[in-house]
Scaffold this active site. Structure first.
Site, PDB file in Angstrom:
ATOM      1  CB  VAL A  90      -0.686   0.215  -7.772  1.00  0.00           C
ATOM      2  CG1 VAL A  90      -0.742  -0.758  -6.606  1.00  0.00           C
ATOM      3  CG2 VAL A  90      -1.825   1.223  -7.733  1.00  0.00           C
ATOM      4  CE1 TYR A 122     -13.726   3.480  -8.177  1.00  0.00           C
ATOM      5  CE2 TYR A 122     -15.901   2.799  -8.955  1.00  0.00           C
ATOM      6  CZ  TYR A 122     -14.798   2.600  -8.141  1.00  0.00           C
ATOM      7  OH  TYR A 122     -14.752   1.507  -7.304  1.00  0.00           O
ATOM      8  CG  ASP A 157      -2.177   0.845   1.035  1.00  0.00           C
ATOM      9  OD1 ASP A 157      -2.071   2.078   0.864  1.00  0.00           O
ATOM     10  OD2 ASP A 157      -3.274   0.269   1.031  1.00  0.00           O
TER      11      ASP A 157
HETATM   12  N1  NAD Z   1     -16.064  -0.232  -1.253  1.00  0.00           N
HETATM   13  C1  NAD Z   1     -16.814  -0.390  -2.315  1.00  0.00           C
HETATM   14  O1  NAD Z   1     -18.020  -0.171  -2.272  1.00  0.00           O
HETATM   15  C2  NAD Z   1     -16.230  -0.851  -3.610  1.00  0.00           C
HETATM   16  C3  NAD Z   1     -17.106  -1.249  -4.618  1.00  0.00           C
HETATM   17  C4  NAD Z   1     -16.608  -1.686  -5.822  1.00  0.00           C
HETATM   18  C5  NAD Z   1     -15.241  -1.742  -6.037  1.00  0.00           C
HETATM   19  N2  NAD Z   1     -14.399  -1.334  -5.042  1.00  0.00           N
HETATM   20  C6  NAD Z   1     -12.961  -1.378  -5.333  1.00  0.00           C
HETATM   21  O2  NAD Z   1     -12.321  -2.184  -4.375  1.00  0.00           O
HETATM   22  C7  NAD Z   1     -10.996  -1.708  -4.157  1.00  0.00           C
HETATM   23  C8  NAD Z   1     -10.784  -1.452  -2.669  1.00  0.00           C
HETATM   24  O3  NAD Z   1     -11.704  -0.460  -2.237  1.00  0.00           O
HETATM   25  P1  NAD Z   1     -11.982  -0.127  -0.706  1.00  0.00           P
HETATM   26  O4  NAD Z   1     -13.415   0.166  -0.604  1.00  0.00           O
HETATM   27  O5  NAD Z   1     -11.378  -1.132   0.164  1.00  0.00           O
HETATM   28  O6  NAD Z   1     -11.202   1.279  -0.611  1.00  0.00           O
HETATM   29  P2  NAD Z   1     -10.324   1.881   0.593  1.00  0.00           P
HETATM   30  O7  NAD Z   1     -10.185   3.327   0.251  1.00  0.00           O
HETATM   31  O8  NAD Z   1     -10.863   1.492   1.905  1.00  0.00           O
HETATM   32  O9  NAD Z   1      -8.921   1.157   0.398  1.00  0.00           O
HETATM   33  C9  NAD Z   1      -8.156   1.359  -0.754  1.00  0.00           C
HETATM   34  C10 NAD Z   1      -6.687   1.210  -0.405  1.00  0.00           C
HETATM   35  O10 NAD Z   1      -5.931   1.455  -1.592  1.00  0.00           O
HETATM   36  C11 NAD Z   1      -4.826   2.254  -1.242  1.00  0.00           C
HETATM   37  N3  NAD Z   1      -4.351   3.003  -2.410  1.00  0.00           N
HETATM   38  C12 NAD Z   1      -4.940   4.039  -3.037  1.00  0.00           C
HETATM   39  N4  NAD Z   1      -4.164   4.479  -4.024  1.00  0.00           N
HETATM   40  C13 NAD Z   1      -3.048   3.695  -4.036  1.00  0.00           C
HETATM   41  C14 NAD Z   1      -1.876   3.649  -4.824  1.00  0.00           C
HETATM   42  N5  NAD Z   1      -1.655   4.534  -5.820  1.00  0.00           N
HETATM   43  N6  NAD Z   1      -0.952   2.702  -4.564  1.00  0.00           N
HETATM   44  C15 NAD Z   1      -1.135   1.813  -3.553  1.00  0.00           C
HETATM   45  N7  NAD Z   1      -2.214   1.824  -2.748  1.00  0.00           N
HETATM   46  C16 NAD Z   1      -3.164   2.759  -3.007  1.00  0.00           C
HETATM   47  C17 NAD Z   1      -5.307   3.168  -0.136  1.00  0.00           C
HETATM   48  O11 NAD Z   1      -4.214   3.689   0.623  1.00  0.00           O
HETATM   49  C18 NAD Z   1      -6.205   2.227   0.663  1.00  0.00           C
HETATM   50  O12 NAD Z   1      -5.507   1.556   1.688  1.00  0.00           O
HETATM   51  C19 NAD Z   1     -10.846  -0.461  -5.027  1.00  0.00           C
HETATM   52  O13 NAD Z   1     -10.231  -0.800  -6.237  1.00  0.00           O
HETATM   53  C20 NAD Z   1     -12.278  -0.036  -5.235  1.00  0.00           C
HETATM   54  O14 NAD Z   1     -12.431   0.735  -6.410  1.00  0.00           O
HETATM   55  C21 NAD Z   1     -14.844  -0.897  -3.844  1.00  0.00           C
END
Ligand code: NAD
Length: 254
Positions: free
Chosen positions: A63, A155, A37
């Protein structure tokens, strides 16, 4: 027998939300896990997994950086000796943007993390998995890679592209023994969703509206996505390649 015994997983964005839950679930199923992360809080998640008897380590990793991907994969191989599972989970919502005034910089930032980050991950693990003759890559797309949402064009475009990148990779790499699949969560109760609702002027109203868009009548919880990811990573999903696993409480069934 643990479902991921003797496997090694690299999970991006594992400091919070779905990535952290996937790391805990995979470690509980016997995998050694490298959590990565850009947020150093991922170290605490790794420490908690280790304290609970699992095998885990943390590496700082953005990433969107080609160089940092090379470092992360090298760290994983040095620490655990192989790489069987990649979970391309790191992502940002990028906030709300009306399409007609969408800032190009904001567009590029969302694409560089949500799409370039997945592409780079595939590119950096492909050679390692091909040499092993096996591997499972799980890309976190979204229901918003399948259906649209107003004020979320970048997005939606990034997540739709992840869906097709997954299928192209799956077809190309199936002969090498590498399975690539995507997961499409509905709205899940994580910091990403909580922060978006918190920042919105009408957060409570939005929450009610979003919940009502899920026929199951609630947001999902992270474990419900981690269960799907563990399944795709395991040998139980041995005939799945290029699949879109939708876990959305019925959102896209309507
Ligand atoms: N929560 C939802 O409702 C949902 C729904 C559909 C898809 N998603 C996808 O699931 C994944 C996780 O989402 P989440 O809800 O756990 O989000 P979150 O914000 O809780 O966690 C995301 C993590 O990614 C890290 N991150 C962000 N940019 C980064 C980078 N450039 N390099 C490395 N790490 C990075 C952040 O520091 C964080 O720890 C994402 O890809 C999101 O788009 C989430």
């Amino acid at each position: 027998m643990a479902r991921l015994a003797n496997k090694v997983a690299l999970i991006t964005g594992a400091a919070s939300g779905l990535g952290a839950e996937c790391a805990r679930a995979m470690a509980a199923e016997g995998a050694a896990v490298l959590l990565t992360d850009r947020d150093p809080a991922g170290q605490d998640v790794a420490d908690a997994i280790t304290a609970a008897g699992g095998r885990a380590a943390f590496a700082a990793h953005d990433v969107s950086s080609d160089q940092q991907w090379a470092d992360a994969v090298r760290t994983c191989l040095a620490r655990f000796g192989r790489l069987d599972i990649l979970v391309n989970n790191a992502g940002i919502s990028g906030g709300r943007h009306a399409l007609a005034d969408h800032d190009l910089e904001a567009w590029r930032q969302i694409m560089s993390i949500n799409l370039d980050g997945v592409f780079l991950g595939l590119r950096h693990v492909g050679g390692v998995m091909a040499a092993q003759g096996s591997g499972s890559v799980i890309n976190l797309s979204s229901i918003l890679g399948k259906v649209g949402l107003a004020n979320a064009a970048a997005y939606c475009a990034s997540k739709g592209a992840v869906l097709m990148l997954t299928k192209a990779a799956a077809v190309e790499w199936a002969p090498l023994g590498i399975r690539v699949n995507s997961v499409h969560p509905g709205f899940i109760d994580t910091p990403m969703v909580q922060n978006a609702l918190h920042q919105a002027e009408n957060g409570n109203e939005m929450r009610d509206l979003l919940i009502s868009a899920h026929p199951l009548g609630r947001f999902g919880v992270p474990r419900e996505i981690a269960d799907a990811v563990v399944f795709l990573a395991s040998d139980e999903a041995s005939f799945m390649a290029g699949a879109e696993l939708v876990v959305d409480g019925g959102y896209t069934a309507q």
